[in-house]
Write a protein that holds these residues in place. Structure first.
Motif, short mmCIF file in Angstrom:
data_model
loop_
_atom_site.label_atom_id
_atom_site.label_comp_id
_atom_site.label_asym_id
_atom_site.label_seq_id
_atom_site.Cartn_x
_atom_site.Cartn_y
_atom_site.Cartn_z
N LEU A 26 -3.11 12.21 50.58
CA LEU A 26 -3.38 11.23 49.53
C LEU A 26 -4.56 11.66 48.66
N GLN A 27 -4.83 12.97 48.62
CA GLN A 27 -5.95 13.48 47.81
C GLN A 27 -5.84 13.05 46.35
N PHE A 28 -4.62 12.96 45.85
CA PHE A 28 -4.41 12.63 44.45
C PHE A 28 -4.83 11.20 44.11
N LEU A 29 -5.01 10.35 45.11
CA LEU A 29 -5.50 9.00 44.89
C LEU A 29 -7.00 8.99 45.17
N PRO A 30 -7.83 8.76 44.17
CA PRO A 30 -9.28 8.85 44.37
C PRO A 30 -9.82 7.77 45.31
N ASN A 31 -10.26 8.19 46.48
CA ASN A 31 -10.90 7.32 47.48
C ASN A 31 -9.99 6.24 48.04
N ILE A 32 -8.70 6.33 47.86
CA ILE A 32 -7.78 5.31 48.37
C ILE A 32 -7.06 5.91 49.58
N LYS A 33 -7.59 5.59 50.76
CA LYS A 33 -7.07 6.09 52.02
C LYS A 33 -7.23 4.99 53.07
N PRO A 34 -6.45 5.02 54.14
CA PRO A 34 -6.58 3.99 55.19
C PRO A 34 -7.70 4.29 56.20
N TYR A 114 -18.05 -0.10 49.58
CA TYR A 114 -19.33 0.07 48.87
C TYR A 114 -20.41 0.59 49.81
N VAL A 115 -20.40 0.14 51.06
CA VAL A 115 -21.36 0.65 52.04
C VAL A 115 -21.17 2.15 52.19
N PHE A 116 -19.91 2.59 52.28
CA PHE A 116 -19.61 4.01 52.40
C PHE A 116 -20.23 4.77 51.23
N GLY A 117 -20.02 4.28 50.02
CA GLY A 117 -20.54 4.95 48.83
C GLY A 117 -22.06 5.01 48.80
N ILE A 118 -22.70 3.93 49.21
CA ILE A 118 -24.17 3.89 49.24
C ILE A 118 -24.70 4.94 50.21
N VAL A 119 -24.10 5.03 51.39
CA VAL A 119 -24.59 5.96 52.41
C VAL A 119 -24.27 7.41 52.03
N VAL A 120 -23.06 7.68 51.55
CA VAL A 120 -22.70 9.05 51.17
C VAL A 120 -23.61 9.54 50.04
N SER A 121 -23.98 8.65 49.15
CA SER A 121 -24.84 9.03 48.02
C SER A 121 -26.25 9.39 48.44
N LEU A 122 -26.63 9.04 49.68
CA LEU A 122 -27.97 9.39 50.17
C LEU A 122 -28.22 10.90 50.14
N GLU A 123 -27.16 11.69 50.16
CA GLU A 123 -27.31 13.13 50.05
C GLU A 123 -28.06 13.47 48.77
N GLN A 124 -27.74 12.78 47.69
CA GLN A 124 -28.38 13.05 46.40
C GLN A 124 -29.84 12.61 46.40
N LEU A 125 -30.15 11.58 47.17
CA LEU A 125 -31.54 11.14 47.31
C LEU A 125 -32.37 12.25 47.95
N LEU A 141 -19.57 4.55 41.15
CA LEU A 141 -19.26 3.15 41.44
C LEU A 141 -17.78 2.81 41.24
N LEU A 142 -17.14 3.41 40.25
CA LEU A 142 -15.71 3.17 40.04
C LEU A 142 -14.92 3.68 41.25
N PHE A 143 -15.31 4.85 41.78
CA PHE A 143 -14.62 5.40 42.95
C PHE A 143 -14.88 4.56 44.20
N ASP A 144 -16.08 3.99 44.30
CA ASP A 144 -16.36 3.07 45.41
C ASP A 144 -15.50 1.81 45.29
N THR A 145 -15.25 1.40 44.07
CA THR A 145 -14.38 0.24 43.85
C THR A 145 -12.94 0.57 44.26
N PHE A 146 -12.47 1.78 43.92
CA PHE A 146 -11.15 2.21 44.39
C PHE A 146 -11.11 2.20 45.92
N HIS A 147 -12.19 2.71 46.54
CA HIS A 147 -12.28 2.74 48.00
C HIS A 147 -12.21 1.31 48.55
N ALA A 148 -12.98 0.41 47.95
CA ALA A 148 -13.03 -0.98 48.41
C ALA A 148 -11.67 -1.67 48.30
N VAL A 149 -11.01 -1.52 47.16
CA VAL A 149 -9.70 -2.13 46.95
C VAL A 149 -8.68 -1.51 47.92
#
Length: 178
Positions: A26-34, A114-125, A141-149
């Motif tokens: 499902l790579q072609f779907l951005p952040n949409i996985k089970p 969104y929690v996933f996105g916040i934590v993964v982004s810590l790499e950039q911090l 944030l858009l990709f985190d929204t795709f993940h959340a949905v």
């Protein structure tokens, strides 16, 4: 005891295989996985340790195919944080004698995107400080929204199936551990 370990390894292998296949195919779907929903369900059924092991196996093996990098550590960390939050919620619900319901848990799964996105982004911090973290997180944030949905939808699909299929196994393993 030996039988329980074999069952646990087998269940982790099966669930990790589903997660790994979904991340690859499902790579072609951005952040949409089970994956996140399955990890949450695994913690609900088998506990924190099981969820953490599933998270590590899923991330390391799938990243062997998708690309290994410093982000791998942060992906593992993000799913471990989700495991911890899920276990905390399950402990709280147990204390107040409530069973987790499908729709509220789907909403919980949504927020874990969104929690996933916040934590993964810590790499950039760590790489560039607070300003890079904020810019990177906002850009994603858009990709985190795709993940959340995706989490919300996959939870509604996967939870009834996995709960039904794995509930008896969960009870057997826990009975023998107690």
């Amino acid at each position: 005891m030996h039988s329980n370990k074999v069952k646990e390894i087998s269940l982790i292998g099966i669930l990790a295989a589903v997660n790994i296949a979904s991340r690859i195919y499902l790579q072609f779907l951005p952040n949409i996985k089970p994956v996140t929903s399955i990890i949450i369900i695994s913690v609900m059924l088998f506990g924190l340790g099981f969820g953490v092991k599933l998270s590590v196996v899923t991330t390391v093996v799938s990243n062997l195919f998708l690309g290994m990098g410093t982000w791998t550590f942060f992906q593992i960390l993000a799913w471990v944080v989700i495991c911890l939050i899920t276990q905390f919620l399950m402990d709280f619900l147990k204390k107040i004698h409530k069973e987790p319901k499908l729709f509220p848990m789907a909403i919980f799964s949504f927020f874990m995107g969104y929690v996933f996105g916040i934590v993964v982004s810590l790499e950039q911090l760590m790489l560039g400080g607070p300003s890079l973290y904020i810019v990177y997180y906002m850009a994603g944030l858009l990709f985190d929204t795709f993940h959340a949905v995706g989490n919300f939808c996959f939870y509604l699909i996967c939870a009834p199936i996995l709960m039904k299929v794995l509930k008896k196994e969960s009870e057997r393993i826990r009975l023998k551990q107690d």
